[in-house]
Design an enzyme around this catalytic site. Structure first.
Site, PDB file in Angstrom:
ATOM      1  N   GLU A   1      -9.023  -8.428  -2.119  1.00 32.82           N
ATOM      2  CA  GLU A   1     -10.058  -7.446  -1.801  1.00 32.82           C
ATOM      3  C   GLU A   1     -10.943  -7.181  -3.013  1.00 32.82           C
ATOM      4  OE1 GLU A   1      -6.362  -6.365   0.658  1.00 32.82           O
ATOM      5  OE2 GLU A   1      -6.813  -7.054  -1.371  1.00 32.82           O
TER       6      GLU A   1
ATOM      7  N   LYS B   1      -5.288  -6.613 -12.298  1.00 30.11           N
ATOM      8  CA  LYS B   1      -4.407  -7.083 -13.373  1.00 30.11           C
ATOM      9  C   LYS B   1      -4.489  -8.601 -13.519  1.00 30.11           C
ATOM     10  CE  LYS B   1      -0.526  -4.952 -13.770  1.00 30.11           C
ATOM     11  NZ  LYS B   1       0.861  -4.476 -13.570  1.00 30.11           N
TER      12      LYS B   1
ATOM     13  N   HIS C   1      -7.064  24.809  10.591  1.00 28.45           N
ATOM     14  CA  HIS C   1      -7.812  24.737  11.836  1.00 28.45           C
ATOM     15  C   HIS C   1      -7.652  23.374  12.503  1.00 28.45           C
ATOM     16  CE1 HIS C   1      -9.802  28.621  11.109  1.00 28.45           C
ATOM     17  NE2 HIS C   1      -9.689  28.277   9.835  1.00 28.45           N
TER      18      HIS C   1
ATOM     19  N   LYS D   1      -0.382  -9.995   3.580  1.00 28.16           N
ATOM     20  CA  LYS D   1      -1.316 -10.786   2.781  1.00 28.16           C
ATOM     21  C   LYS D   1      -1.155 -12.275   3.080  1.00 28.16           C
ATOM     22  CE  LYS D   1      -1.344  -7.771  -1.323  1.00 28.16           C
ATOM     23  NZ  LYS D   1      -1.006  -7.748  -2.770  1.00 28.16           N
TER      24      LYS D   1
ATOM     25  N   GLU E   1       4.886   3.790  -1.178  1.00 28.27           N
ATOM     26  CA  GLU E   1       5.019   2.452  -1.738  1.00 28.27           C
ATOM     27  C   GLU E   1       6.209   2.385  -2.686  1.00 28.27           C
ATOM     28  OE1 GLU E   1       1.546  -0.438  -2.422  1.00 28.27           O
ATOM     29  OE2 GLU E   1       1.971   0.318  -4.433  1.00 28.27           O
TER      30      GLU E   1
ATOM     31  N   GLY F   1       0.625  -0.393 -10.519  1.00 31.55           N
ATOM     32  CA  GLY F   1      -0.704   0.097 -10.167  1.00 31.55           C
ATOM     33  C   GLY F   1      -0.724   1.569  -9.817  1.00 31.55           C
ATOM     34  N   ARG F   2       0.277   2.038  -9.065  1.00 31.83           N
ATOM     35  CA  ARG F   2       0.278   3.441  -8.627  1.00 31.83           C
ATOM     36  C   ARG F   2       0.684   4.389  -9.753  1.00 31.83           C
ATOM     37  NH1 ARG F   2       4.125   0.375  -6.262  1.00 31.83           N
ATOM     38  NH2 ARG F   2       6.335   0.920  -6.453  1.00 31.83           N
TER      39      ARG F   2
END
Length: 546
Positions: A215, A209, A388, A508, A357, A271-272
């Site tokens: 990152e 954005k 399993h 951060k 979040e 974002g999510r």
């Protein structure tokens, strides 16, 4: 505002929990033969069976009353109107506008946001068709065959989940395309994603954005270096191999991307919650604009259901309130989401961000400490793989783990009796969790006495079953919206801000301080705790086993 635990509905639920805590699902089903068909709800292509939960109709009524007392209807309308319900950032939370039909209008601060959304969707469609048809060509004139999405958080989890979930529909593309996703600042992520790609045929979509995310921009700069080295070209080649999803046109231009190839999204989209925005551009390239429109229609159908249905018949409200019931009254610390469809293998990871979040908060909207549990830890794995590995704990462990099972009546890849076996296992797991196997039943099977205790299943372990006819783009949209609005419901009950994420900031900040210490040519002065300082020195000094 009355504190949550002082509300009449909360106190009534506490009393009700004392009554129902000792009742077994065997007893509840025996007393009510129609329970399995009555404690269900259906909307937007989804069928929700919550009959295997430790609830009665009185429980649902009390939970609905709690939602009413906490103002669910009012806060829901505030969200749909575009009010600034994200109070800590003073923003609307308008992801529902991303999937409103073109003919709708929603004016926020004097701007018709639906009109804005469809202008971007139209540009996305034009771009996607150019790539799909081979009309978008790289610097050397070769058509693009590889698309690499660079993002992190919702800018990665959403596109990757949707691509994996809908890759069956990517087969309809006019030609074969390869899709990769890079998020981790670990160089291995980029190296492995691009190892077998030809730079001349590769297009990067950089999703940030602000165009400053550490990152994402680290990976984007590495991608730029990889591309130019591979092509043996100068900066003029960047515009042919990069597009951006951002709001920062100046930074996009400085990077070398043509601002005309920037697809906008807005600060009212978290974002999510951004899969339906330009963040989904890789999904649109993969499945095509028409299928992407079906995805948005599925979102919207569930949005409308959430807005209009009464709480007792409202799928997201029910899912959210059941989560409150187990977290705050049973003390459940985790929830498992178990999709019985391999295409949904990334769905639990996507929901981890969405739920934890959003609702992993310790203060209320007013900034006061909460006095109750908030989000559970969410995890999961596709069936039947999980049977399993961790299902042992689900069935016979000491932890109460409410489970959501997701399945489809029709397979996308019919192979012999595979699908019948898959869905039989789904149904069997919910049955075994609910009813278990008693000591008497084990003995009646002739199990040696010394093994009886090992073979007993207590049961009374709750689960939801979500069924749809088949996994389509519309179904995926409905599924995602189901959980989005369940999260909203929980956040409303708990009185927290489900749309900020301040908990990601401290790490951060500290990382920015540590990076120059790791890189310094001389021994830095370290002002850390003794553990962190020792780790920095260990890293700088290399590994010395002596």
């Amino acid at each position: 505002m009355t504190r949550l635990r002082e509300l009449g509905s909360w106190l009534a639920l506490e009393r009700h929990h004392q009554q129902i805590d000792g009742r077994h699902l065997r007893e509840l089903f025996a007393a009510d033969p129609e329970r399995g068909t009555r404690l269900t709800a259906e909307a937007a292509g989804l069928y929700l069976d919550y009959s295997k939960h430790r609830v009665t109709e009185e429980t649902i009524s009390l939970l609905a009353r709690l939602a009413d007392e906490r103002g669910l209807a009012e806060r829901r309308e505030a969200m749909f109107r575009g009010e600034r319900i994200n109070v800590s950032e003073n923003r609307p939370a308008l992801h529902v506008a991303l999937r409103m039909p073109r003919e709708r209008s929603l004016v926020v601060d004097g701007i018709d946001v639906v009109k804005q959304v469809h202008e971007v969707l139209d540009r996305m469609a034009t771009f996607s068709e150019r790539v799909r048809r081979g009309e978008w060509r790289g610097h050397s004139g070769e058509p693009i065959r590889n698309l690499v999405n660079i993002g992190i958080g919702g800018s990665d989890l959403g596109p990757e989940m949707a691509y994996e979930a809908l890759r069956h529909y990517s087969r309809s593309a006019p030609r074969e395309l390869t899709f990769r996703f890079v998020s981790n600042v670990d160089g291995t992520d980029f190296a492995e994603a691009t190892r077998d790609l030809d730079p001349a045929q590769t297009l990067f979509v950089v999703c940030s954005k602000t165009f400053t995310t550490l990152e994402t921009m680290t990976n984007a700069r590495t991608a730029r270096e990889w591309l130019l080295a591979g092509l043996g070209a100068g900066a003029e080649a960047i515009a042919d191999h990069f597009v951006a999803v951002s709001t920062n046109a100046e930074a996009v231009g400085e990077f070398g991307i043509d601002p005309e190839n920037m697809f906008e999204f807005w600060d009212w989209v978290g974002g999510r919650y951004s899969l339906g925005s330009a963040i989904g551009i890789s999904t649109m390239v993969a499945i095509g604009p028409e299928r992407f429109a079906e995805l948005l229609a599925g979102f919207h159908a569930l949005d409308e259901h959430f807005r209009e249905a009464p709480t007792e018949r409202n799928l997201p409200a029910l899912v959210g309130l059941l989560g409150v019931w187990y977290a705050d009254f049973f003390g459940a610390q985790t929830t498992a989401v178990l999709p019985y469809d391999q295409y949904l293998k990334r769905f639990p990871a996507y929901l981890q961000q969405l739920t934890m979040e959003s609702n992993g908060k310790r203060v209320t909207l007013a900034g006061e400490g909460v006095e109750h549990e908030t989000a559970a830890v969410l995890w999961g794995e596709p069936g039947t793989n999980g049977q399993h590995s961790f299902h042992q704990l689900l069935h016979q462990g000491t932890k109460l783990v409410p489970c959501d099972f997701i399945g489809f009546c029709e397979p996308l890849n019919p192979l012999g009796d595979h699908h019948d076996l898959l869905i039989a296992n789904l149904f069997a797991q919910t049955q075994a969790l609910a009813f278990g196997r008693s000591t008497d039943e084990v003995r009646a099977e002739g199990v040696p006495e010394e093994l009886v205790a090992h073979r007993v299943f207590d049961g009374n372990r709750p689960s939801t079953t979500i069924l749809a006819q088949r996994l389509t783009p519309a179904t995926l949209g409905s599924l995602v919206a189901l959980y989005e609005h369940a999260v909203f419901t929980q956040g409303t009950v708990w009185g927290i801000d489900s749309f900020d994420q301040w908990g990601v900031e401290l790490g951060k900040l500290l990382a920015k301080r540590i990076v120059p210490e790791l890189r310094s040519n001389h021994e830095p002065e370290l002002d850390h705790d003794s553990s962190t300082a020792a780790l920095v020195r260990r890293y700088r000094g290399g590994w010395d086993e002596g």
